[in-house]
Design an enzyme around this catalytic site. Structure first.
Site, short mmCIF file in Angstrom:
data_model
loop_
_atom_site.label_atom_id
_atom_site.label_comp_id
_atom_site.label_asym_id
_atom_site.label_seq_id
_atom_site.Cartn_x
_atom_site.Cartn_y
_atom_site.Cartn_z
N ASP A 165 10.75 66.99 13.09
CA ASP A 165 11.64 65.90 13.47
C ASP A 165 11.77 65.86 14.99
O ASP A 165 10.79 66.12 15.70
CB ASP A 165 13.01 66.09 12.79
N HIS A 238 18.57 62.99 15.40
CA HIS A 238 18.00 62.83 14.06
C HIS A 238 17.61 64.17 13.45
O HIS A 238 17.92 64.46 12.28
CB HIS A 238 16.78 61.91 14.16
N SER A 573 16.17 59.01 5.57
CA SER A 573 16.07 60.23 6.37
C SER A 573 17.12 61.24 5.94
O SER A 573 16.89 62.46 6.02
CB SER A 573 16.29 59.90 7.85
#
Length: 627
Positions: A165, A238, A573
């Site tokens: 990520d 994220h 996600s």
């Protein structure tokens, strides 16, 4: 004096000819290509990986003599599969694709990111909330205990989850290693240092961290590594968010400025985390993703969690899809790869990461919602569910201010709140009503347009009921459906001096129906696998509270508050690491189970709800794979 039309045509013709001549004489354009050559067992030299010289020889066979040192390897794949990436022209790539041992050659694609209470919700659905909390607490104190709790065997294996990520924020309380044992001896990974990241940032929870620069090996057989810029530190958020959902340590009293307060924890709190920073806010290079997957397999992870994917519009064949290629070889090595399904719903045939060997996760809501109230000047109130995350309660008071629709909503350009459409003199200090008749403009863009015009707040009338909250930071924002929107507009048109008050957002527990498929979650079937049902499972992905870098960005932190260590985010996600965490918990109890057995067990022992499958934390003493 104006030029005659004939002269203008002549000038245009000459200019076009000049452009054509310059383009034909220019050097061929090079771009990065990935050359995929299969697994190690398929190599011609008895399973040994090809040395650098072999790859360089392949490149030299398609390189003109005057290219000199410009032709070079960018990345080499040498653990789970063979291949490399290099800067090539289209003709050179075509020539390489015909060479012996080459399976596919494709341009390096850019993939995109698919951006607490959720685990309690899953456990409560199965009726095992107390059981699971006991099991989790046992696993954090000892991973080798043979005792059983309420019929469920305690985890017996240290599970390692690799998260590919945007990196990680190691100081987050979700990554503390209190009560976690020594790092497994089988771990072969490293903790890379960077400009703002030290080896001491890793611990018994966060056991590995890598990030990627560019490494080139030229025709002189010398490797020239450009020092990677940055570090494994996550500046986007994220990666931190997804990692803590999968395996974050329990943190009591976590919240997003008071919203969603509770204990934040991952699905496998005792699992170890290894991060591979392969992405930025702009996306992820396919060649870098392949390198990260290759490294993760060699490092010794049990799971790879990837909340990233290609656009459904430009999906490639599996032999040209870096995630599909990497996941295939991970499966060969006994590593389960879990991926997000994409956020392009509710249209059909939009699911991505649909290869049969990938565990593909769709997103659902949970039984918690957020609600705010709009009070009109005539006393009527409109309670709006699950639409936004307004922090007005953290400002001094909800302000009663003028409520107007610009231009009486007669001009579509202004009523949609397009960039540049609002008159600051008319908007300043007022709540602006925007009508979402053009869905190409996002809520975030509309909010920024109103803010730029010095509006004091915003009401978005949206006929599409997405049920997905929008985090507007400290800017008052509310979204209503078509029925409420009509009532508000009628009130404005009939009232000389319309007023309104937007009240603070509050938690709404016990929301129903839940779980239900999130509006944005990509739907199947997969365009390349129409005979295989995809996505495989559904997991929480709407307004999920998890760790986040404490950013002090203007307009996001309420006055008098410090930046939050947690954030509420939505997307497949967020669903992906829920599946990873559940699978990791199963693996910790059944360490000899293969990826297929774990996937089968989760898919065939879930709860059927709203005509779709959602993972629940089932009684592991009864859980069995079905083939």
């Amino acid at each position: 004096m104006a030029l005659p039309p004939s002269m203008l045509q002549t000038i245009c013709f000459l200019y076009a000819a000049l452009l054509l001549l310059s383009s034909s004489s220019a050097d061929p354009i090079r771009q990065q290509y990935v050359v995929y050559m299969g697994s190690s067992s398929s190599s011609a030299n008895g399973g040994e990986f090809a040395p650098e010289s072999a790859y360089l020889q392949m490149l030299s066979s398609v390189t003109e003599s005057d290219d000199g040192g410009e032709m070079g390897l960018v990345r080499r794949y040498q653990h789970a599969f063979r291949g490399f990436s290099a800067m090539l022209t289209e003709d050179q790539a075509s020539a390489l694709s015909g060479q012996e041992g080459v399976i596919s050659v494709f341009p390096d694609p850019i993939l995109k990111l698919h951006t607490t209470r959720s685990w309690d919700f899953l456990e409560s659905m199965s009726g095992l909330s107390n059981l699971m909390s006991s099991s989790n607490s046992s696993s954090s104190s000892s991973s080798t205990s043979g005792h059983h709790i309420s019929g469920v065997p305690s985890p017996r294996r240290d599970v390692i989850i690799g998260v590919i990520d945007t990196g990680i924020w190691p100081e987050s309380p979700s990554f503390n290693d209190e009560g976690i044992g020594e790092i497994p001896s089988r771990w072969k990974g490293i903790c890379m240092e960077g400009s703002d990241f030290r080896k001491s940032n890793c611990n018994r929870k966060l056991i590995g961290a890598r990030y990627y620069g560019t490494e080139r090996t030229y025709n002189d057989n010398k490797t020239h590594s450009s020092k990677p810029k940055g570090s494994p530190r996550d500046t986007v958020g994220h990666g931190t968010h997804t990692a803590s959902i999968a395996a974050g340590s329990p943190v009591a009293n976590a919240s997003y400025y008071g919203l969603a307060r509770g204990t934040a924890k991952g699905g496998a709190p005792s699992a170890r985390i290894a991060v591979y920073k392969a992405c930025s806010e702009d996306g992820c290079s396919g060649s870098t993703l392949l390198k990260a997957i290759d490294d993760a397999i060699a490092d010794g992870v049990d799971f790879i969690s990837i909340s990233i994917g290609m656009s459904s519009t430009f999906q490639a064949d599996f032999l040209e899809d870096p995630i599909a290629i990497g996941a295939f070889h991970a499966q060969e090595k006994g590593v389960t790869v879990v991926c997000s399904a994409g956020n392009e719903g509710p249209q059909l045939n939009t699911v991505v990461n649909s290869a049969p060997w990938i565990f593909t996760a769709a997103a659902s809501n949970i039984d918690r919602d957020f609600q705010s109230t709009l009070v009109l000047g005539d006393g009527r109130t409109f309670k709006v569910r699950c639409k936004y995350l307004l922090l007005l309660n953290l400002m001094f008071n909800a302000m009663e201010i003028m409520l107007r629709a610009l231009f009486l909503l007669l001009w579509e350009f202004s009523s949609n709140c397009y960039p540049g459409s609002l008159d600051r003199n008319k908007v300043a200090g007022k709540i602006v009503v925007c009508v979402a008749s053009d869905f190409s403009i996002s809520r975030r863009i509309r909010k920024m347009v109103v803010e730029d015009a010095r509006g004091r707040g915003m009401i978005l009338v949206n006929p599409e009921d997405t049920g997905v909250p929008f985090d507007s930071g400290t800017f008052p924002f509310i979204e209503v459906g078509g029925r409420y929107g009509t009532s508000i507009l009628k009130y404005m048109n009939k009232t000389k001096n319309p007023k309104g008050t937007i009240l603070a957002a509050v938690d709404v527990p016990g929301y129903r129906p839940a779980p239900s498929v999130a509006y944005f979650s990509s739907r199947g079937p997969g365009p390349l696998t129409e005979n295989i049902l995809k996505p495989d499972v559904m997991a929480p992905g709407v307004s999920i509270l998890a760790a986040f870098p404490p950013k002090n960005v203007t307009g996001t932190v309420p006055a008098g508050e410090k930046p939050s260590w947690y954030a509420l985010k939505s997307g497949t996600s967020m669903a992906c690491p829920h599946v990873t965490g559940a699978a990791a918990f199963v693996k910790s109890v059944h360490p000899k189970w293969s990826p297929s057995m774990i996937k089968s067990a989760l898919m065939t022992t879930g709860n059927l709800c709203c005509y779709t499958l959602i993972i629940v934390m089932i009684n592991l003493s009864k859980l069995e794979p079905i083939f």
